[in-house]
Design a protein around this motif. Structure first.
Motif, PDB file in Angstrom:
ATOM      1  N   ARG A  68       0.826  -1.212   0.000  1.00  0.00           N
ATOM      2  CA  ARG A  68       0.000   0.000   0.000  1.00  0.00           C
ATOM      3  C   ARG A  68       0.852   1.251   0.000  1.00  0.00           C
ATOM      4  O   ARG A  68       0.496   2.246  -0.629  1.00  0.00           O
ATOM      5  CB  ARG A  68      -0.916   0.018   1.221  1.00  0.00           C
ATOM      6  CG  ARG A  68      -2.232  -0.640   0.972  1.00  0.00           C
ATOM      7  CD  ARG A  68      -3.075  -0.705   2.207  1.00  0.00           C
ATOM      8  NE  ARG A  68      -3.546   0.601   2.615  1.00  0.00           N
ATOM      9  CZ  ARG A  68      -4.267   0.800   3.691  1.00  0.00           C
ATOM     10  NH1 ARG A  68      -4.562  -0.196   4.491  1.00  0.00           N
ATOM     11  NH2 ARG A  68      -4.678   2.013   4.000  1.00  0.00           N
ATOM     12  N   LEU A  69       1.970   1.216   0.721  1.00  0.00           N
ATOM     13  CA  LEU A  69       2.857   2.375   0.778  1.00  0.00           C
ATOM     14  C   LEU A  69       3.418   2.691  -0.602  1.00  0.00           C
ATOM     15  O   LEU A  69       3.467   3.852  -1.007  1.00  0.00           O
ATOM     16  CB  LEU A  69       3.983   2.131   1.778  1.00  0.00           C
ATOM     17  CG  LEU A  69       4.974   3.287   1.937  1.00  0.00           C
ATOM     18  CD1 LEU A  69       4.252   4.530   2.457  1.00  0.00           C
ATOM     19  CD2 LEU A  69       6.087   2.909   2.879  1.00  0.00           C
ATOM     20  N   ARG A  70       3.818   1.668  -1.329  1.00  0.00           N
ATOM     21  CA  ARG A  70       4.349   1.901  -2.682  1.00  0.00           C
ATOM     22  C   ARG A  70       3.292   2.475  -3.610  1.00  0.00           C
ATOM     23  O   ARG A  70       3.576   3.340  -4.425  1.00  0.00           O
ATOM     24  CB  ARG A  70       4.906   0.609  -3.268  1.00  0.00           C
ATOM     25  CG  ARG A  70       6.303   0.340  -2.794  1.00  0.00           C
ATOM     26  CD  ARG A  70       6.910  -0.761  -3.600  1.00  0.00           C
ATOM     27  NE  ARG A  70       7.165  -1.843  -2.664  1.00  0.00           N
ATOM     28  CZ  ARG A  70       7.375  -3.083  -2.985  1.00  0.00           C
ATOM     29  NH1 ARG A  70       7.351  -3.446  -4.234  1.00  0.00           N
ATOM     30  NH2 ARG A  70       7.604  -3.977  -2.070  1.00  0.00           N
ATOM     31  N   VAL A  71       2.068   1.996  -3.490  1.00  0.00           N
ATOM     32  CA  VAL A  71       0.976   2.514  -4.324  1.00  0.00           C
ATOM     33  C   VAL A  71       0.715   3.976  -3.983  1.00  0.00           C
ATOM     34  O   VAL A  71       0.537   4.809  -4.876  1.00  0.00           O
ATOM     35  CB  VAL A  71      -0.301   1.656  -4.156  1.00  0.00           C
ATOM     36  CG1 VAL A  71      -1.489   2.301  -4.839  1.00  0.00           C
ATOM     37  CG2 VAL A  71      -0.074   0.250  -4.700  1.00  0.00           C
TER      38      VAL A  71
END
Length: 141
Positions: free
Chosen positions: A2-5
Protein backbone atom coordinates in the motif's frame (compact mmCIF):
# COMPACT_ATOMS: atom_id res chain seq x y z
CA UNK A 1 2.47 -2.74 -0.98
CA UNK A 2 0.00 0.00 0.00
CA UNK A 3 2.86 2.38 0.78
CA UNK A 4 4.35 1.90 -2.68
CA UNK A 5 0.98 2.51 -4.32
CA UNK A 6 0.51 5.70 -2.28
CA UNK A 7 4.01 6.90 -3.15
CA UNK A 8 3.42 6.16 -6.83
CA UNK A 9 0.09 8.00 -6.74
CA UNK A 10 1.77 10.99 -5.09
CA UNK A 11 4.58 11.08 -7.68
CA UNK A 12 2.00 10.71 -10.47
CA UNK A 13 -0.07 13.60 -9.09
CA UNK A 14 2.97 15.84 -8.68
CA UNK A 15 4.08 14.98 -12.23
CA UNK A 16 0.63 16.00 -13.45
CA UNK A 17 0.98 19.32 -11.64
CA UNK A 18 4.39 19.81 -13.24
CA UNK A 19 2.91 19.12 -16.69
CA UNK A 20 0.12 21.63 -16.03
CA UNK A 21 2.72 24.21 -15.00
CA UNK A 22 4.75 23.50 -18.14
CA UNK A 23 1.64 23.94 -20.29
CA UNK A 24 0.83 27.25 -18.57
CA UNK A 25 4.41 28.39 -19.13
CA UNK A 26 4.17 27.42 -22.79
CA UNK A 27 1.02 29.52 -23.25
CA UNK A 28 2.48 32.55 -21.50
CA UNK A 29 5.74 32.14 -23.44
CA UNK A 30 3.88 31.84 -26.75
CA UNK A 31 1.92 35.02 -26.10
CA UNK A 32 4.87 37.04 -24.80
CA UNK A 33 7.14 35.71 -27.54
CA UNK A 34 4.66 36.67 -30.25
CA UNK A 35 4.49 40.21 -28.85
CA UNK A 36 8.19 40.76 -28.12
CA UNK A 37 10.36 39.72 -31.09
CA UNK A 38 13.49 39.29 -28.94
CA UNK A 39 11.70 36.56 -26.98
CA UNK A 40 10.69 34.38 -29.93
CA UNK A 41 13.27 31.73 -29.23
CA UNK A 42 12.99 28.08 -28.32
CA UNK A 43 15.19 28.76 -25.32
CA UNK A 44 12.70 31.30 -23.96
CA UNK A 45 9.82 28.83 -24.40
CA UNK A 46 11.84 26.11 -22.70
CA UNK A 47 12.68 28.44 -19.81
CA UNK A 48 9.01 29.32 -19.39
CA UNK A 49 8.00 25.66 -19.44
CA UNK A 50 10.70 24.55 -16.99
CA UNK A 51 9.94 27.39 -14.57
CA UNK A 52 6.24 26.55 -14.70
CA UNK A 53 6.87 22.84 -14.16
CA UNK A 54 9.24 23.55 -11.28
CA UNK A 55 6.90 26.07 -9.66
CA UNK A 56 3.79 23.94 -9.92
CA UNK A 57 5.64 20.79 -8.78
CA UNK A 58 7.08 22.48 -5.69
CA UNK A 59 4.45 25.07 -4.86
CA UNK A 60 1.03 23.49 -5.15
CA UNK A 61 1.34 20.46 -2.89
CA UNK A 62 3.01 22.01 0.15
CA UNK A 63 2.76 20.40 3.60
CA UNK A 64 0.82 22.62 6.00
CA UNK A 65 1.67 23.65 9.54
CA UNK A 66 -0.21 21.35 11.95
CA UNK A 67 -3.42 22.89 13.24
CA UNK A 68 -4.20 22.60 16.97
CA UNK A 69 -7.72 23.93 17.67
CA UNK A 70 -7.33 23.55 21.46
CA UNK A 71 -4.51 26.12 21.37
CA UNK A 72 -6.41 28.65 19.32
CA UNK A 73 -5.51 32.21 20.18
CA UNK A 74 -1.93 31.48 21.19
CA UNK A 75 0.69 33.62 19.47
CA UNK A 76 1.90 30.69 17.34
CA UNK A 77 -1.66 30.03 16.18
CA UNK A 78 -2.23 33.61 15.03
CA UNK A 79 0.74 33.47 12.67
CA UNK A 80 0.05 33.19 8.98
CA UNK A 81 1.45 30.10 7.28
CA UNK A 82 3.77 31.84 4.80
CA UNK A 83 4.17 28.75 2.64
CA UNK A 84 0.43 28.20 2.35
CA UNK A 85 -0.23 31.87 1.60
CA UNK A 86 2.58 32.16 -1.00
CA UNK A 87 1.48 28.91 -2.60
CA UNK A 88 -2.13 30.03 -2.90
CA UNK A 89 -1.39 33.52 -4.23
CA UNK A 90 1.39 32.28 -6.52
CA UNK A 91 -0.75 29.54 -8.00
CA UNK A 92 -3.63 31.94 -8.54
CA UNK A 93 -1.41 34.55 -10.16
CA UNK A 94 0.41 32.08 -12.41
CA UNK A 95 -2.77 30.39 -13.61
CA UNK A 96 -4.61 33.70 -14.04
CA UNK A 97 -1.87 35.05 -16.31
CA UNK A 98 -1.82 31.76 -18.24
CA UNK A 99 -5.60 32.02 -18.64
CA UNK A 100 -5.27 35.54 -20.04
CA UNK A 101 -2.46 34.45 -22.36
CA UNK A 102 -4.56 31.59 -23.74
CA UNK A 103 -7.52 33.92 -24.20
CA UNK A 104 -5.41 36.41 -26.12
CA UNK A 105 -3.99 33.66 -28.32
CA UNK A 106 -7.38 32.05 -29.02
CA UNK A 107 -9.17 35.34 -29.69
CA UNK A 108 -6.20 36.54 -31.81
CA UNK A 109 -6.07 39.82 -29.99
CA UNK A 110 -3.10 42.19 -30.15
CA UNK A 111 -2.98 43.86 -26.74
CA UNK A 112 -0.81 46.82 -25.91
CA UNK A 113 2.71 45.92 -24.78
CA UNK A 114 1.83 47.06 -21.25
CA UNK A 115 -0.68 44.20 -20.94
CA UNK A 116 1.86 41.75 -22.27
CA UNK A 117 4.39 43.03 -19.75
CA UNK A 118 1.86 42.63 -16.95
CA UNK A 119 1.17 39.06 -18.03
CA UNK A 120 4.88 38.28 -18.03
CA UNK A 121 5.40 39.97 -14.66
CA UNK A 122 2.41 38.16 -13.17
CA UNK A 123 3.74 34.85 -14.42
CA UNK A 124 7.24 35.42 -13.04
CA UNK A 125 5.97 36.66 -9.67
CA UNK A 126 3.48 33.80 -9.37
CA UNK A 127 6.00 31.09 -10.20
CA UNK A 128 8.63 32.59 -7.90
CA UNK A 129 6.05 32.67 -5.08
CA UNK A 130 5.29 28.99 -5.70
CA UNK A 131 8.96 28.02 -5.66
CA UNK A 132 9.58 29.99 -2.45
CA UNK A 133 6.48 28.43 -0.85
CA UNK A 134 7.61 24.94 -1.73
CA UNK A 135 11.10 25.62 -0.41
CA UNK A 136 9.81 27.06 2.89
CA UNK A 137 7.44 24.13 3.40
CA UNK A 138 10.12 21.54 2.76
CA UNK A 139 12.73 23.22 4.95
CA UNK A 140 10.49 23.23 8.02
CA UNK A 141 9.71 19.48 7.91
Amino acid sequence: MRLRVRQFAHVLARSGLALAGAACGLFVGAHVGSSVPALTTQGFLLLMMVSGAFGFYLGIDTPQIPFHPHEEGTPAERKIDAAEFLSAVGTFLATLTAFFAVGIIILREDPHIVWTSLIMAGWVIGVVMQIVAGTIARLRR
